[in-house]
Motif scaffolding. Structure first.
Motif, PDB file in Angstrom:
ATOM      1  N   VAL A  61       0.832  -1.210   0.000  1.00  0.00           N
ATOM      2  CA  VAL A  61       0.000   0.000   0.000  1.00  0.00           C
ATOM      3  C   VAL A  61       0.862   1.255   0.000  1.00  0.00           C
ATOM      4  O   VAL A  61       0.467   2.296  -0.530  1.00  0.00           O
ATOM      5  N   ASN A  62       2.055   1.179   0.579  1.00  0.00           N
ATOM      6  CA  ASN A  62       2.942   2.344   0.632  1.00  0.00           C
ATOM      7  C   ASN A  62       3.379   2.791  -0.759  1.00  0.00           C
ATOM      8  O   ASN A  62       3.757   3.952  -0.959  1.00  0.00           O
ATOM      9  N   ARG A  63       3.355   1.883  -1.723  1.00  0.00           N
ATOM     10  CA  ARG A  63       3.736   2.224  -3.098  1.00  0.00           C
ATOM     11  C   ARG A  63       2.578   2.811  -3.888  1.00  0.00           C
ATOM     12  O   ARG A  63       2.773   3.321  -4.992  1.00  0.00           O
ATOM     13  N   LEU A  64       1.375   2.720  -3.336  1.00  0.00           N
ATOM     14  CA  LEU A  64       0.193   3.221  -4.034  1.00  0.00           C
ATOM     15  C   LEU A  64       0.236   4.745  -4.076  1.00  0.00           C
ATOM     16  O   LEU A  64       0.497   5.405  -3.067  1.00  0.00           O
ATOM     17  N   ARG A  65      -0.024   5.313  -5.262  1.00  0.00           N
ATOM     18  CA  ARG A  65       0.055   6.758  -5.440  1.00  0.00           C
ATOM     19  C   ARG A  65      -1.301   7.328  -5.841  1.00  0.00           C
ATOM     20  O   ARG A  65      -2.072   6.685  -6.561  1.00  0.00           O
ATOM     21  N   VAL A  66      -1.581   8.549  -5.366  1.00  0.00           N
ATOM     22  CA  VAL A  66      -2.804   9.236  -5.766  1.00  0.00           C
ATOM     23  C   VAL A  66      -2.752   9.501  -7.269  1.00  0.00           C
ATOM     24  O   VAL A  66      -1.745   9.974  -7.794  1.00  0.00           O
ATOM     25  N   GLY A  67      -3.826   9.172  -7.968  1.00  0.00           N
ATOM     26  CA  GLY A  67      -3.868   9.304  -9.413  1.00  0.00           C
ATOM     27  C   GLY A  67      -3.587   8.015 -10.148  1.00  0.00           C
ATOM     28  O   GLY A  67      -3.762   7.927 -11.365  1.00  0.00           O
ATOM     29  N   GLU A  68      -3.165   6.989  -9.414  1.00  0.00           N
ATOM     30  CA  GLU A  68      -2.844   5.696 -10.022  1.00  0.00           C
ATOM     31  C   GLU A  68      -4.126   4.954 -10.400  1.00  0.00           C
ATOM     32  O   GLU A  68      -5.131   5.007  -9.696  1.00  0.00           O
ATOM     33  N   TRP A  69      -4.077   4.236 -11.529  1.00  0.00           N
ATOM     34  CA  TRP A  69      -5.219   3.434 -11.965  1.00  0.00           C
ATOM     35  C   TRP A  69      -5.400   2.213 -11.066  1.00  0.00           C
ATOM     36  O   TRP A  69      -4.429   1.566 -10.684  1.00  0.00           O
ATOM     37  N   VAL A  70      -6.649   1.935 -10.736  1.00  0.00           N
ATOM     38  CA  VAL A  70      -6.984   0.750  -9.944  1.00  0.00           C
ATOM     39  C   VAL A  70      -8.273   0.139 -10.504  1.00  0.00           C
ATOM     40  O   VAL A  70      -9.036   0.800 -11.210  1.00  0.00           O
ATOM     41  N   MET A  71      -8.503  -1.113 -10.148  1.00  0.00           N
ATOM     42  CA  MET A  71      -9.641  -1.857 -10.670  1.00  0.00           C
ATOM     43  C   MET A  71     -10.325  -2.615  -9.531  1.00  0.00           C
ATOM     44  O   MET A  71      -9.675  -3.013  -8.565  1.00  0.00           O
ATOM     45  N   ALA A  72     -11.625  -2.777  -9.635  1.00  0.00           N
ATOM     46  CA  ALA A  72     -12.389  -3.544  -8.645  1.00  0.00           C
ATOM     47  C   ALA A  72     -13.152  -4.655  -9.349  1.00  0.00           C
ATOM     48  O   ALA A  72     -13.632  -4.483 -10.474  1.00  0.00           O
ATOM     49  N   ILE A  73     -13.238  -5.797  -8.693  1.00  0.00           N
ATOM     50  CA  ILE A  73     -14.057  -6.907  -9.176  1.00  0.00           C
ATOM     51  C   ILE A  73     -14.970  -7.333  -8.038  1.00  0.00           C
ATOM     52  O   ILE A  73     -14.521  -7.482  -6.898  1.00  0.00           O
TER      53      ILE A  73
END
Length: 492
Positions: A181-193
């Motif tokens: 989670v520490n590598r997650l950046r605001v503006g990064e693409w993410v997906m939900a299933i």
């Protein structure tokens, strides 16, 4: 005389023009092509992570004689439950007389309770979901993408973090990869299933809108604009590396549907909770026994703290860990275990993540100076209600300076001092004007003014006399066991 080969010259000019034209056309296309190539393609991610996502249906045993919701559609039942709406009575619901030999015991039947999502943690059938998905369920049914169905056992559920772990009897299952989670950046693409409204394996995508979003819950959330609806709860939030970085848990909605604001539990926190659930079936958290609130800019400046940070202690549990450590109502906790407390909501997370029995350093800001203490962490328990006390009528002493703030005060009785565990202070008999606007009311006890402790009415009068009447003054007061600051201005 100079001769020109017009044919050759024309060819050169044409070649140069083509070169210029080519350069002017091709150069702007390069960034555009790069942008097209940079657009995300989720197809590989869906194939990679999709088989690890499961549909979760919950059932509850209800009386057929008095079945809540009657024959209401399961998805509609989930809607009413998920958003806290009362389930309407359905007079045409099924009725059946009790069978012979069962007296007045009504028949029971399994009725759909709700629909949610989850994902496979381990190949041997450990599945993570939300606690609210399985709460109150008598039976949990897990459906895999290959349409196999299993009855699941609830290993443990933690309401504070909204994380639950269930187990199905299967092997060789496709487990997810857990991301950092520490590598997650605001503006990064993410997906939900997930299974919004029961539509299994629905895929939605968006970007990370914010991290560490404080919604008043125990954990800070990941905010996204991924479309999340009832039934998505418990499903994974996936980054572009195919790693799960969060559990989809909540949405902000006025209509019951997605409005582009959804919240996911950070996976690092969820994993810590799941490890305890799998080991013991419950989560153990630390506590120190204080009630806190945010430090405002006005309060920080008035008490000499400078920047508004830390957690303002409104009350201290009598005999609790903080009380034994010397923490007082009105203190501002600015450090815990050597880490700076940026905002009040940080403190419960810091303390909660500390193992009970550990001695942790604590720094408080008290009346203009820092003080280091050591607190022994206890195990979290249900909140206690502050004890109510009946006090004898205190002796009234007049304070003219107090009247300039809209206050009528009196000395405290010895019994009141003992009950509040304070050495001095004055009790508010009445408030008006500035005092009333500042929130002071009858029965409050003023314990400090402008960072100076108040002993009695005479001391209160002396402190006020020495203040600049053109500037606001900070007041620390107690209301029962709880303390807070307010800012008052002298009446002109």
């Amino acid at each position: 005389m100079i001769r020109f080969n017009l044919k050759a010259l024309s060819a050169c000019v044409l070649s140069a023009a083509m070169a210029v034209t080519a350069s002017t056309v091709l150069l702007p296309l390069t960034p555009a092509l790069a942008q097209v190539r940079a657009l995300p393609d989720f197809t590989d991610l869906v194939e990679q992570v999709g088989p690890s996502v499961v549909n979760i249906r919950t059932l509850e045993k209800v009386s057929r004689r008095a079945s809540p919701g009657g024959q209401m559609d399961p998805d509609m039942l989930e809607f009413f439950r998920r958003f806290g709406l009362p389930i309407p009575n359905m007079p045409n619901g099924p009725r059946q007389s009790p069978p012979p030999g069962h007296g007045q015991q009504p028949n029971q039947e399994d009725q759909p309770r709700g629909v949610g999502s989850g994902f496979i943690l381990t190949p041997d059938g450990m599945i993570m979901t939300n606690a609210h998905v399985v709460e109150g369920a008598d039976e949990v049914i897990v459906t895999l993408t290959d349409k196999r169905e299993f009855k699941a056992k609830i290993i443990g559920a933690d309401k504070r973090s909204d994380v639950a772990v269930v187990k199905i009897e299967a092997t060789g299952l496709p487990a997810v990869k857990v991301g950092d989670v520490n590598r997650l950046r605001v503006g990064e693409w993410v997906m939900a299933i997930g299974s919004p409204f029961g539509l299994e394996n629905s895929v939605t995508a968006g970007i990370v809108s914010a991290k560490q979003r404080d919604t008043g819950d125990y954990l800070p959330f990941i905010q996204t604009d991924v479309a999340i609806n009832p039934g998505n709860s418990g499903g994974p939030l996936i980054n572009m590396r195919g790693e799960v970085v969060g559990i989809n848990s909540q949405i902000y909605s006025r209509s019951g549907g997605s409005m582009g604001i959804s919240f996911s539990i950070p996976m690092d926190e969820a994993v810590r909770v799941s490890e305890q659930l799998r080991a013991t079936g419950r989560v153990t958290r630390g506590r120190i026994g204080v009630q806190i609130e945010q430090v405002t800019k006005e309060v920080a400046e008035s008490i000499g703290l400078g920047q508004p940070y830390g957690a303002l202690v409104r009350g201290v549990e009598t005999g609790g860990p903080a009380d034994k450590a010397g923490v007082e109502a009105g203190d501002v906790i600015i450090k815990f275990d050597g880490k700076r407390v940026e905002k009040s909501s940080d403190l419960p997370r810091m303390v909660g993540g500390t193992k009970p029995g550990v001695r942790s350093p604590l720094t408080v800001f008290r009346r203009g100076a820092s003080k280091d203490l050591t607190v022994t962490i206890a195990e979290i328990e249900a909140d206690k209600t502050a004890a109510q006390t009946t006090e004898k009528e205190p002796k009234v002493a007049e304070s003219k300076m107090a009247q300039a703030l809209g206050l009528d005060v009196s000395d405290l009785t010895d019994a009141a001092k003992k009950e509040l565990k304070i050495k001095g202070g004055v009790q508010v008999k009445a408030s008006s004007d500035a005092a009333a606007r500042g929130g002071l009311r009858e029965g409050d006890v003023i314990v400090a003014v402008a960072n100076v402790a108040v002993s009695n009415v005479a001391g209160f009068e002396k402190i006020l006399s020495g203040l600049d009447k053109t500037k606001p003054v900070n007041i620390l007061f107690r209301r029962g066991e709880w303390a807070q600051y307010t800012m008052l201005r002298f009446n002109s």
